[in-house]
Design a protein around this motif. Structure first.
Motif, PDB file in Angstrom:
ATOM      1  N   LEU A  75       0.863  -1.172   0.000  1.00 34.11           N
ATOM      2  CA  LEU A  75       0.000   0.000   0.000  1.00 34.11           C
ATOM      3  C   LEU A  75       0.902   1.226   0.000  1.00 34.11           C
ATOM      4  O   LEU A  75       1.791   1.339   0.848  1.00 34.11           O
ATOM      5  CB  LEU A  75      -0.883   0.033   1.252  1.00 34.11           C
ATOM      6  CG  LEU A  75      -1.700  -1.203   1.596  1.00 34.11           C
ATOM      7  CD1 LEU A  75      -2.445  -0.991   2.917  1.00 34.11           C
ATOM      8  CD2 LEU A  75      -2.676  -1.542   0.476  1.00 34.11           C
ATOM      9  N   TYR A 102      -1.078  -1.049  -4.443  1.00 32.19           N
ATOM     10  CA  TYR A 102      -2.321  -0.289  -4.332  1.00 32.19           C
ATOM     11  C   TYR A 102      -1.987   1.152  -3.981  1.00 32.19           C
ATOM     12  O   TYR A 102      -1.218   1.418  -3.056  1.00 32.19           O
ATOM     13  CB  TYR A 102      -3.226  -0.881  -3.247  1.00 32.19           C
ATOM     14  CG  TYR A 102      -3.752  -2.257  -3.570  1.00 32.19           C
ATOM     15  CD1 TYR A 102      -5.055  -2.431  -4.048  1.00 32.19           C
ATOM     16  CD2 TYR A 102      -2.965  -3.389  -3.385  1.00 32.19           C
ATOM     17  CE1 TYR A 102      -5.545  -3.698  -4.334  1.00 32.19           C
ATOM     18  CE2 TYR A 102      -3.441  -4.658  -3.676  1.00 32.19           C
ATOM     19  CZ  TYR A 102      -4.734  -4.799  -4.152  1.00 32.19           C
ATOM     20  OH  TYR A 102      -5.222  -6.052  -4.449  1.00 32.19           O
ATOM     21  N   GLN A 104      -3.335   5.639  -5.014  1.00 29.54           N
ATOM     22  CA  GLN A 104      -4.124   6.550  -5.832  1.00 29.54           C
ATOM     23  C   GLN A 104      -3.652   6.492  -7.278  1.00 29.54           C
ATOM     24  O   GLN A 104      -2.478   6.184  -7.552  1.00 29.54           O
ATOM     25  CB  GLN A 104      -3.997   7.987  -5.332  1.00 29.54           C
ATOM     26  CG  GLN A 104      -4.679   8.295  -4.027  1.00 29.54           C
ATOM     27  CD  GLN A 104      -4.569   9.780  -3.700  1.00 29.54           C
ATOM     28  OE1 GLN A 104      -4.708  10.633  -4.564  1.00 29.54           O
ATOM     29  NE2 GLN A 104      -4.311  10.082  -2.441  1.00 29.54           N
ATOM     30  N   ASN A 133      -3.075  -1.291  -8.842  1.00 31.43           N
ATOM     31  CA  ASN A 133      -4.483  -1.250  -8.459  1.00 31.43           C
ATOM     32  C   ASN A 133      -4.818   0.098  -7.836  1.00 31.43           C
ATOM     33  O   ASN A 133      -4.087   0.579  -6.964  1.00 31.43           O
ATOM     34  CB  ASN A 133      -4.786  -2.354  -7.437  1.00 31.43           C
ATOM     35  CG  ASN A 133      -4.383  -3.728  -7.923  1.00 31.43           C
ATOM     36  OD1 ASN A 133      -5.133  -4.393  -8.628  1.00 31.43           O
ATOM     37  ND2 ASN A 133      -3.188  -4.176  -7.541  1.00 31.43           N
ATOM     38  N   ALA A 135      -6.485   2.589  -5.386  1.00 35.21           N
ATOM     39  CA  ALA A 135      -7.040   2.602  -4.025  1.00 35.21           C
ATOM     40  C   ALA A 135      -7.214   4.049  -3.604  1.00 35.21           C
ATOM     41  O   ALA A 135      -6.248   4.807  -3.542  1.00 35.21           O
ATOM     42  CB  ALA A 135      -6.121   1.877  -3.053  1.00 35.21           C
ATOM     43  N   ASP A 136      -8.456   4.445  -3.374  1.00 36.61           N
ATOM     44  CA  ASP A 136      -8.745   5.775  -2.857  1.00 36.61           C
ATOM     45  C   ASP A 136     -10.041   5.690  -2.059  1.00 36.61           C
ATOM     46  O   ASP A 136     -10.544   4.585  -1.803  1.00 36.61           O
ATOM     47  CB  ASP A 136      -8.813   6.821  -3.982  1.00 36.61           C
ATOM     48  CG  ASP A 136      -9.806   6.455  -5.078  1.00 36.61           C
ATOM     49  OD1 ASP A 136     -10.837   5.805  -4.781  1.00 36.61           O
ATOM     50  OD2 ASP A 136      -9.565   6.825  -6.255  1.00 36.61           O
ATOM     51  N   HIS A 139     -12.522   3.679  -3.668  1.00 36.37           N
ATOM     52  CA  HIS A 139     -12.092   2.332  -4.053  1.00 36.37           C
ATOM     53  C   HIS A 139     -11.380   1.661  -2.879  1.00 36.37           C
ATOM     54  O   HIS A 139     -10.152   1.557  -2.851  1.00 36.37           O
ATOM     55  CB  HIS A 139     -11.166   2.383  -5.268  1.00 36.37           C
ATOM     56  CG  HIS A 139     -11.795   2.942  -6.497  1.00 36.37           C
ATOM     57  ND1 HIS A 139     -11.822   4.298  -6.774  1.00 36.37           N
ATOM     58  CD2 HIS A 139     -12.447   2.333  -7.518  1.00 36.37           C
ATOM     59  CE1 HIS A 139     -12.438   4.495  -7.930  1.00 36.37           C
ATOM     60  NE2 HIS A 139     -12.831   3.332  -8.395  1.00 36.37           N
ATOM     61  N   PRO A 140     -12.135   1.202  -1.857  1.00 34.24           N
ATOM     62  CA  PRO A 140     -11.520   0.448  -0.756  1.00 34.24           C
ATOM     63  C   PRO A 140     -10.994  -0.885  -1.277  1.00 34.24           C
ATOM     64  O   PRO A 140     -11.330  -1.313  -2.393  1.00 34.24           O
ATOM     65  CB  PRO A 140     -12.670   0.267   0.225  1.00 34.24           C
ATOM     66  CG  PRO A 140     -13.903   0.327  -0.615  1.00 34.24           C
ATOM     67  CD  PRO A 140     -13.597   1.308  -1.711  1.00 34.24           C
ATOM     68  N   ILE A 141     -10.176  -1.516  -0.477  1.00 39.41           N
ATOM     69  CA  ILE A 141      -9.549  -2.776  -0.872  1.00 39.41           C
ATOM     70  C   ILE A 141     -10.218  -3.909  -0.101  1.00 39.41           C
ATOM     71  O   ILE A 141     -10.314  -3.847   1.129  1.00 39.41           O
ATOM     72  CB  ILE A 141      -8.043  -2.744  -0.572  1.00 39.41           C
ATOM     73  CG1 ILE A 141      -7.387  -1.543  -1.272  1.00 39.41           C
ATOM     74  CG2 ILE A 141      -7.377  -4.042  -0.987  1.00 39.41           C
ATOM     75  CD1 ILE A 141      -6.006  -1.214  -0.746  1.00 39.41           C
ATOM     76  N   VAL A 150      -9.538   3.309   2.731  1.00 39.21           N
ATOM     77  CA  VAL A 150      -8.609   4.400   2.426  1.00 39.21           C
ATOM     78  C   VAL A 150      -9.083   5.669   3.119  1.00 39.21           C
ATOM     79  O   VAL A 150     -10.245   6.071   2.995  1.00 39.21           O
ATOM     80  CB  VAL A 150      -8.509   4.625   0.909  1.00 39.21           C
ATOM     81  CG1 VAL A 150      -7.592   5.809   0.613  1.00 39.21           C
ATOM     82  CG2 VAL A 150      -7.985   3.370   0.218  1.00 39.21           C
ATOM     83  N   ASN A 161      -3.056   9.050   0.897  1.00 38.72           N
ATOM     84  CA  ASN A 161      -3.800   7.952   1.512  1.00 38.72           C
ATOM     85  C   ASN A 161      -3.298   7.623   2.908  1.00 38.72           C
ATOM     86  O   ASN A 161      -2.096   7.434   3.116  1.00 38.72           O
ATOM     87  CB  ASN A 161      -3.679   6.674   0.675  1.00 38.72           C
ATOM     88  CG  ASN A 161      -4.539   6.679  -0.563  1.00 38.72           C
ATOM     89  OD1 ASN A 161      -5.264   7.637  -0.828  1.00 38.72           O
ATOM     90  ND2 ASN A 161      -4.472   5.602  -1.335  1.00 38.72           N
ATOM     91  N   TYR A 163      -4.567   4.561   5.825  1.00 39.04           N
ATOM     92  CA  TYR A 163      -5.233   3.276   5.691  1.00 39.04           C
ATOM     93  C   TYR A 163      -5.779   2.788   7.028  1.00 39.04           C
ATOM     94  O   TYR A 163      -5.099   2.861   8.053  1.00 39.04           O
ATOM     95  CB  TYR A 163      -4.266   2.224   5.139  1.00 39.04           C
ATOM     96  CG  TYR A 163      -3.842   2.503   3.715  1.00 39.04           C
ATOM     97  CD1 TYR A 163      -4.673   2.184   2.646  1.00 39.04           C
ATOM     98  CD2 TYR A 163      -2.615   3.116   3.440  1.00 39.04           C
ATOM     99  CE1 TYR A 163      -4.298   2.456   1.336  1.00 39.04           C
ATOM    100  CE2 TYR A 163      -2.229   3.389   2.128  1.00 39.04           C
ATOM    101  CZ  TYR A 163      -3.074   3.060   1.085  1.00 39.04           C
ATOM    102  OH  TYR A 163      -2.704   3.336  -0.214  1.00 39.04           O
TER     103      TYR A 163
END
Length: 257
Positions: A75, A102, A104, A133, A135-136, A139-141, A150, A161, A163
């Motif tokens: 991340l 992961y 932005q 990928n 992730a923002d 767009h959670p993981i 995020v 970000n 987390y």
């Protein structure tokens, strides 16, 4: 999710690290191992996953001395050099499968510019290979039973970000300000990792006093401060100023949650 996890702090310093090259201050000359800080990074181990947070220029040294060198994904908080400068050293994790990263979209775009040879149509044999990928906040993981939320954080005017990993751990670095909505969503969390550069004001990082104010609002069970500069002072002495339940993290510290 009630599974016990852990976080290993493999770096707790700011962009210069400690000691700072050429500096003769008492922190940089300290023999206390807690005053020797590589660039900020951590490994979270939970739900069968080994998650790297940020991959700075000290990554290779950090992994050689880490409790375990296993990694499944990374991340990234943002693309400043002290947080992504070790990307090329991820190559041992890129075979036989591409290593997942992961971040932005703007951070992923920056990686394409920094290490274009990793994404060439006909890559040179042996270069790192990644799966990128987004992730923002939108767009959670989600990884099997593990959800990673995020947290939008302001690094001066740059949106980066933070987390929240599972229900019990939040990791925030390089924050100057944090929106109240984010603070409210973290209230009562078990472990809050958060940054403080020094006591004096800085344009893009929280002071120790501002950091403690956020901690007071969140009221985590435990809080660990990271991303300190040598201006924070000696670990042993400055730690005495911290309230109960709050401590400075240091390189090599492992915390269960």
């Amino acid at each position: 999710m009630n599974e016990i996890g852990e976080i290993e702090f493999i770096g707790t310093g700011t962009s210069t690290g400690i000691p700072v090259i050429g500096c003769e201050c008492e922190v940089c000359k300290s023999t206390d191992v807690r005053d020797r800080r590589l660039r900020a990074s951590a490994i979270v181990r939970i739900a069968g996953k080994n998650i790297l947070i940020d991959c700075g220029p000290d990554f290779r040294e950090q992994m050689l001395r880490a409790k375990s060198s296993k990694l499944d994904m990374a991340l990234l908080t943002h693309s400043h050099y002290d947080h992504v400068g070790g990307i090329d050293d991820l190559r041992p994790y890129c075979y036989p499968n591409h290593f997942p990263i992961y971040a932005q979209q703007n951070v992923l775009d920056d990686l394409l510019a920094r290490v274009p040879y990793c994404f060439a149509k006909n890559p040179y044999p042996g270069v790192p290979q990644f799966t990128l990928n987004v992730a923002d906040a939108e767009h959670p993981i989600e990884l099997d039973d593990l959800k990673i939320e995020v947290l939008p954080i302001w690094h001066y005017k740059l949106l980066i970000n933070g987390y929240k990993i599972g229900d019990r751990l939040a990791y925030i670095t390089d924050a100057k300000t944090i929106d109240q909505e984010v603070i409210d969503g973290l209230k009562g969390i078990d472990v809050l990792v958060i940054n403080a550069l020094r006591s004096e004001e800085h344009i893009s990082h929280m002071t120790l006093q501002a950091c403690l104010s956020i901690i007071e609002q969140v009221k985590p069970v435990k809080a660990y401060i990271i991303h300190m500069s040598h201006d924070m002072g000696l670990h042993e002495e400055t730690s005495k100023e911290l309230p109960d339940g709050v401590q400075f993290a240091y390189d090599g510290l492992v915390v269960k949650f």
